[in-house]
Write a protein that holds these residues in place. Structure first.
Motif: not given
Length: 121
Positions: A40-45, A101-102
């Protein structure tokens, strides 16, 4: 609802490494994995697990974290309420990105399907 300058500053100066363990605890308590959190973090950032680990070790602030990020072009599809704020109405860009992110972490913890979290339809 608009955020206050003090609120925005607090988010900017908060270190990612201080919040990350809370993300892990939240998703694992609900039966999700750290690998899913990283996805999820990789998708966003755009940060893979190795880069994420480096940023945590470096103790970067959210301001630096999001400056270095290559934000997903579909991030603007992340909408709704988080921490009492309607994400799409947050004017401060950094605060909105932190709330993206939250929201993704929240959706993961609530058991939402990965393709929905990653805004694939």
């Amino acid at each position: 609802m608009t955020t206050t300058p003090e609120h925005d500053e607090r988010i900017a100066k908060m270190t990612f490494s201080s919040v990350y363990p809370h993300y892990v605890t939240k998703v694992e308590r609900k039966g999700r994995t750290t690998a899913e959190l990283h996805q999820v973090i990789e998708w966003l950032t755009g940060f893979d697990s190795k880069k994420l680990e480096h940023l945590i070790d470096e103790k970067v602030t959210f301001e630096t974290f999001f400056k270095r990020a290559n934000l997903n072009p579909n991030a603007n599809l992340i909408t709704g309420l988080i921490c009492g704020y309607r994400i799409e109405d947050i004017e401060n860009e950094l605060t909105r990105q932190a709330r993206y992110l939250d929201k993704l972490v929240d959706e993961l913890a609530k058991g939402r399907k990965m393709e929905k979290i990653l805004r694939k339809g």
